[in-house]
Design a protein around this motif. Structure first.
Motif, PDB file in Angstrom:
ATOM      1  N   UNK A 234      43.284  43.208  33.219  1.00 13.45           N
ATOM      2  CA  UNK A 234      44.077  44.412  33.478  1.00 13.45           C
ATOM      3  C   UNK A 234      44.567  44.413  34.917  1.00 13.45           C
ATOM      4  N   UNK A 235      43.681  44.028  35.844  1.00 13.77           N
ATOM      5  CA  UNK A 235      44.080  43.994  37.253  1.00 13.77           C
ATOM      6  C   UNK A 235      45.210  42.992  37.472  1.00 13.77           C
ATOM      7  N   UNK A 236      45.153  41.864  36.781  1.00 16.05           N
ATOM      8  CA  UNK A 236      46.216  40.862  36.898  1.00 16.05           C
ATOM      9  C   UNK A 236      47.550  41.427  36.426  1.00 16.05           C
ATOM     10  N   UNK A 238      48.451  44.625  36.368  1.00 17.75           N
ATOM     11  CA  UNK A 238      48.908  45.657  37.298  1.00 17.75           C
ATOM     12  C   UNK A 238      49.436  45.058  38.597  1.00 17.75           C
ATOM     13  N   UNK A 239      48.916  43.904  38.989  1.00 17.83           N
ATOM     14  CA  UNK A 239      49.395  43.251  40.203  1.00 17.83           C
ATOM     15  C   UNK A 239      50.665  42.442  39.965  1.00 17.83           C
ATOM     16  N   UNK A 240      51.080  42.353  38.701  1.00 16.93           N
ATOM     17  CA  UNK A 240      52.304  41.617  38.390  1.00 16.93           C
ATOM     18  C   UNK A 240      52.107  40.120  38.279  1.00 16.93           C
ATOM     19  N   UNK A 241      50.882  39.681  37.989  1.00 19.88           N
ATOM     20  CA  UNK A 241      50.613  38.246  37.868  1.00 19.88           C
ATOM     21  C   UNK A 241      51.242  37.694  36.594  1.00 19.88           C
ATOM     22  N   UNK A 242      51.686  36.464  36.648  1.00 16.69           N
ATOM     23  CA  UNK A 242      52.245  35.806  35.464  1.00 16.69           C
ATOM     24  C   UNK A 242      51.202  34.938  34.771  1.00 16.69           C
ATOM     25  N   UNK A 243      50.193  34.489  35.517  1.00 12.76           N
ATOM     26  CA  UNK A 243      49.143  33.632  34.959  1.00 12.76           C
ATOM     27  C   UNK A 243      47.816  33.963  35.636  1.00 12.76           C
ATOM     28  N   UNK A 244      46.730  33.741  34.897  1.00 16.87           N
ATOM     29  CA  UNK A 244      45.378  33.855  35.442  1.00 16.87           C
ATOM     30  C   UNK A 244      44.659  32.548  35.154  1.00 16.87           C
ATOM     31  N   UNK A 245      44.076  31.952  36.195  1.00 18.16           N
ATOM     32  CA  UNK A 245      43.359  30.685  36.050  1.00 18.16           C
ATOM     33  C   UNK A 245      41.864  30.935  36.246  1.00 18.16           C
ATOM     34  N   UNK A 246      41.072  30.546  35.243  1.00 23.41           N
ATOM     35  CA  UNK A 246      39.608  30.672  35.270  1.00 23.41           C
ATOM     36  C   UNK A 246      39.057  29.268  35.461  1.00 23.41           C
ATOM     37  N   UNK A 247      38.605  28.944  36.677  1.00 24.81           N
ATOM     38  CA  UNK A 247      38.318  27.562  37.041  1.00 24.81           C
ATOM     39  C   UNK A 247      36.870  27.359  37.464  1.00 24.81           C
ATOM     40  N   UNK A 248      36.112  26.526  36.742  1.00 24.15           N
ATOM     41  CA  UNK A 248      34.785  26.136  37.226  1.00 24.15           C
ATOM     42  C   UNK A 248      34.911  25.040  38.275  1.00 24.15           C
ATOM     43  N   UNK A 249      34.161  25.183  39.359  1.00 23.39           N
ATOM     44  CA  UNK A 249      34.160  24.163  40.412  1.00 23.39           C
ATOM     45  C   UNK A 249      32.729  23.686  40.636  1.00 23.39           C
ATOM     46  N   UNK A 250      32.536  22.875  41.633  1.00 21.85           N
ATOM     47  CA  UNK A 250      31.221  22.250  41.824  1.00 21.85           C
ATOM     48  C   UNK A 250      30.121  23.279  42.055  1.00 21.85           C
ATOM     49  N   UNK A 251      30.424  24.349  42.786  1.00 23.31           N
ATOM     50  CA  UNK A 251      29.375  25.297  43.148  1.00 23.31           C
ATOM     51  C   UNK A 251      29.725  26.758  42.866  1.00 23.31           C
ATOM     52  N   UNK A 252      30.883  27.011  42.249  1.00 20.99           N
ATOM     53  CA  UNK A 252      31.270  28.385  41.970  1.00 20.99           C
ATOM     54  C   UNK A 252      32.324  28.438  40.867  1.00 20.99           C
ATOM     55  N   UNK A 258      48.420  34.027  39.615  1.00 18.80           N
ATOM     56  CA  UNK A 258      49.724  33.562  40.112  1.00 18.80           C
ATOM     57  C   UNK A 258      50.634  34.775  40.226  1.00 18.80           C
ATOM     58  N   UNK A 259      50.909  35.171  41.468  1.00 18.29           N
ATOM     59  CA  UNK A 259      51.729  36.344  41.749  1.00 18.29           C
ATOM     60  C   UNK A 259      52.962  35.893  42.532  1.00 18.29           C
ATOM     61  N   UNK A 260      54.134  36.235  42.017  1.00 18.89           N
ATOM     62  CA  UNK A 260      55.401  35.831  42.645  1.00 18.89           C
ATOM     63  C   UNK A 260      55.466  34.316  42.833  1.00 18.89           C
ATOM     64  N   UNK A 261      54.925  33.579  41.860  1.00 21.31           N
ATOM     65  CA  UNK A 261      55.001  32.124  41.901  1.00 21.31           C
ATOM     66  C   UNK A 261      53.939  31.446  42.737  1.00 21.31           C
ATOM     67  N   UNK A 262      53.093  32.227  43.433  1.00 25.57           N
ATOM     68  CA  UNK A 262      52.067  31.669  44.311  1.00 25.57           C
ATOM     69  C   UNK A 262      50.676  31.976  43.756  1.00 25.57           C
ATOM     70  N   UNK A 263      49.792  30.977  43.757  1.00 24.17           N
ATOM     71  CA  UNK A 263      48.417  31.197  43.314  1.00 24.17           C
ATOM     72  C   UNK A 263      47.590  31.822  44.424  1.00 24.17           C
ATOM     73  N   UNK A 264      46.842  32.871  44.088  1.00 23.15           N
ATOM     74  CA  UNK A 264      45.977  33.559  45.040  1.00 23.15           C
ATOM     75  C   UNK A 264      44.581  33.691  44.440  1.00 23.15           C
ATOM     76  N   UNK A 265      43.563  33.310  45.199  1.00 23.60           N
ATOM     77  CA  UNK A 265      42.192  33.460  44.736  1.00 23.60           C
ATOM     78  C   UNK A 265      41.822  34.933  44.762  1.00 23.60           C
ATOM     79  N   UNK A 266      41.415  35.451  43.602  1.00 23.14           N
ATOM     80  CA  UNK A 266      41.117  36.879  43.500  1.00 23.14           C
ATOM     81  C   UNK A 266      39.617  37.163  43.494  1.00 23.14           C
TER      82      UNK A 266
END
Length: 605
Positions: A234-236, A238-252, A258-266
């Protein structure tokens, strides 16, 4: 109950008088000699909206006709008076909040401009905070500052004082901003704490009881997971995001928008909660949660901002676990007009002339993510009519427009673009939209349709409008077919729109002018600054850059002679075509975007 009269006097609230149902209640000192109304009785009768309309009349902000119009809308929709005034275009939201703050004698605060301590935000139970649309945000000198939609709800204020043990100072804030803060600082925090507890229980039981261990694979029973995933989605929206990426990494585990074409860590979460979140996403999109080794596709709906939002999901196995990408298909995107896409008047008029052609192909070209599909939907809206049979074939169907028959490509069962197009031609279409021309077979059928009396709209992946023609010839299409079928090619890019709240201007120096090799002198240019409204990025929203190549006799002769894209582009520019870079510079002069945005896309072309 708290002594709210003293609170009003401390605030130096302008005395006002309420008359309703024969009840007089005066908050001024002069009212001390009058018969006072019981507090509970007054709260039960009080609604500031009745007097707020009169206050706006007295201040000359609206006239009686506008107030009547807003009140009539309020009766029909049930919205609050402020929303009705904004919806009718009578007052701007910012001006209205300032007036309401003055009327109530309470400070107005923007939640996007304050730092909120998560510990303080969680002082009030989440259910109560959502029910009354409020959130504590600061503790100062023993007073708890609380943002509220209704700062004169004294009963709630008194409950907060009893619950927390602090004196309360209410502030007026937007409902949407309060809800966003609650999702970010309360829902996410509470859900994460419960998820961590669940994980500890999982480790505890997994050593002894496989049945208990496996139960954690079913997120339907896991309320914290459901609340957390829904809140982030829902927050994505309301912020106008076009995509949400759920990414597992080595430690987190990282959630990026993706807002206005730019990826931002939320958000960043402990890695151990990733399985719960991914399983929830797969269940809600009807994927197989047991399959973790192969990519999967899914689709679901989400209710956000009073609208049903389509979500398209794709899972991908990685070395650290499954990654899920969520594409947000906001229905508002499909409702945009040509003007809202940022087209200049000349290009917009040129596109409308092309749409009046009885047959032929209109191509929209550009790289991935340049808004081609959105433009096609805007063109379909221009054509939409009960007199026309409009059919689209797409992979996948992103939006559904009234009056348009949408056909989804399904390669698994053999329904390709080419096979679908052949079937569509037997459906007596007037207008055909093809999501993308990918191969020779699709291109040939599209050209055949155009030459036999149909108007065809489609997209192609090229950097410029002129490159579309050699690309089709490279697919094996004969030049004489292109010369007879193509009517025009629109090339476009998306650049970020500069934030209106914080944009600044400066003069472009002579050295900068020369280094950029600009043919025209720009003078003052707009600079992105950054503020809480745009998350310190300096940009808010996006706007299109466009170039429209019309097929005149000169261009047709060049195509028939198999000339290069460069020769075609030069001829089009000589005939008056506005290039992407010049359209970008025009929008820089208009204060819509910045030089940095325009030249980033120039380098990518």
């Amino acid at each position: 109950m708290m002594d709210f009269k003293n609170w009003f006097n401390q605030k130096k609230h302008k005395p006002w008088k309420r008359i309703k149902s024969g009840i007089d209640f005066d908050m001024s000192k002069e009212a001390s000699s009058k018969k006072q109304l019981n507090v509970k009785e007054w709260i039960g009768h009080y609604s500031y909206e009745d007097n707020f309309g009169e206050y706006l009349l007295d201040q000359g902000k609206i006239d009686s006709g506008q107030l009547f119009k807003a009140v009539e809308r309020q009766k029909q929709t049930g919205e609050c008076l402020e929303d009705c005034l904004v919806s009718e275009g009578i007052l701007q939201r910012e001006e209205l909040k300032i007036m309401l703050s003055s009327f109530l004698g309470v400070n107005w605060i923007r939640m996007t401009e304050v730092e909120i301590d998560q510990g303080i935000a969680c002082l009030i139970p989440e259910e109560m905070a959502y029910r009354y649309s409020l959130i504590p945000f600061k503790l100062q000198a023993g007073r708890l500052q609380v943002a509220m939609v209704d700062p004169l709800n004294f009963q709630v204020l008194d409950n907060i004082r009893v619950l927390t043990g602090y004196d309360v100072e209410p502030f007026l804030a937007e409902r949407g901003e309060i809800r966003a803060a609650l999702r970010k600082y309360v829902t996410v925090e509470n859900s994460l704490a419960k998820l961590s507890q669940s994980h500890r229980e999982e480790l505890k039981y997994s050593k002894f009881d496989n049945e208990q261990f496996n139960s954690f694979e079913n997120p339907d029973e896991d309320a914290p997971t459901v609340r957390l995933v829904d809140s982030l989605l829902v927050e994505a929206v309301l912020l106008g995001a076009s995509d949400v990426h759920w990414e597992p990494r080595a430690d987190q585990f990282v959630v990026r928008y993706r807002i206005d074409g730019q990826l931002e860590t939320y958000q960043k979460f402990p890695l151990e909660v990733s399985r719960n979140l991914i399983s929830r996403l797969k269940v809600m999109s009807q994927m197989d949660i047991a399959e973790k080794r192969l990519p999967q596709d899914g689709r679901t709906e989400l209710l956000a901002a009073g609208k049903r939002i389509d979500l398209r999901l794709n899972s991908l196995p990685t070395v650290y676990g499954e990654k899920v990408a969520v594409r947000i298909l906001n229905p508002d995107t499909a409702q945009r007009t040509l003007r809202q896409l940022g087209m200049r008047t000349g290009i917009e008029n040129g596109m409308r002339l092309l749409l009046k052609q009885p047959h032929g192909i209109i191509l929209v070209v550009g790289p991935t993510g340049s808004g081609k599909t959105t433009t096609l939907y805007a063109l379909l809206q221009e054509l939409s009519s009960e007199r026309l049979n409009i059919v689209s074939i797409e992979d996948p169907v992103e939006y559904q427009l009234p009056g348009v028959v949408h056909v989804p490509v399904n390669n698994k069962i053999g329904l390709t673009f080419a096979k679908g197009l052949r079937a569509i031609l037997r459906q007596d279409p007037d207008v055909i939209m093809i999501g993308e021309i990918r191969d020779e077979e699709t291109a040939r059928i599209a050209i055949t349709a155009a030459l036999t009396g149909h108007l065809v709209l489609s997209t192609l992946h090229t950097n410029t409008a002129a490159e579309a023609l050699p690309r089709l010839m490279d697919m094996g299409i004969e030049p004489y077919l292109l010369a007879g079928a193509i009517r025009g090619v629109l090339s476009q890019r998306l650049v970020r729109r500069v934030c209106e709240s914080c944009k600044e201007t400066r003069v472009l120096t002579r050295l900068e002018q020369e280094s950029l090799e600009l043919e025209e002198k720009l003078g003052q240019i707009t600079v992105a600054s950054g503020c809480p409204c745009c998350r310190e990025s300096g940009y808010s929203g996006r706007i299109g850059l466009h170039e429209l190549l019309l097929f005149d006799p000169t261009i047709k002769d060049l195509v028939l002679a198999r000339q290069s894209a460069l020769a075609i582009e030069r001829a089009a520019l000589s005939a008056g075509m506005t290039s992407l870079i010049h359209d970008g510079l025009y929008k820089v002069r208009q204060g819509l975007t910045t030089l940095e945005e325009v030249f980033i896309h120039k380098e990518c072309s």
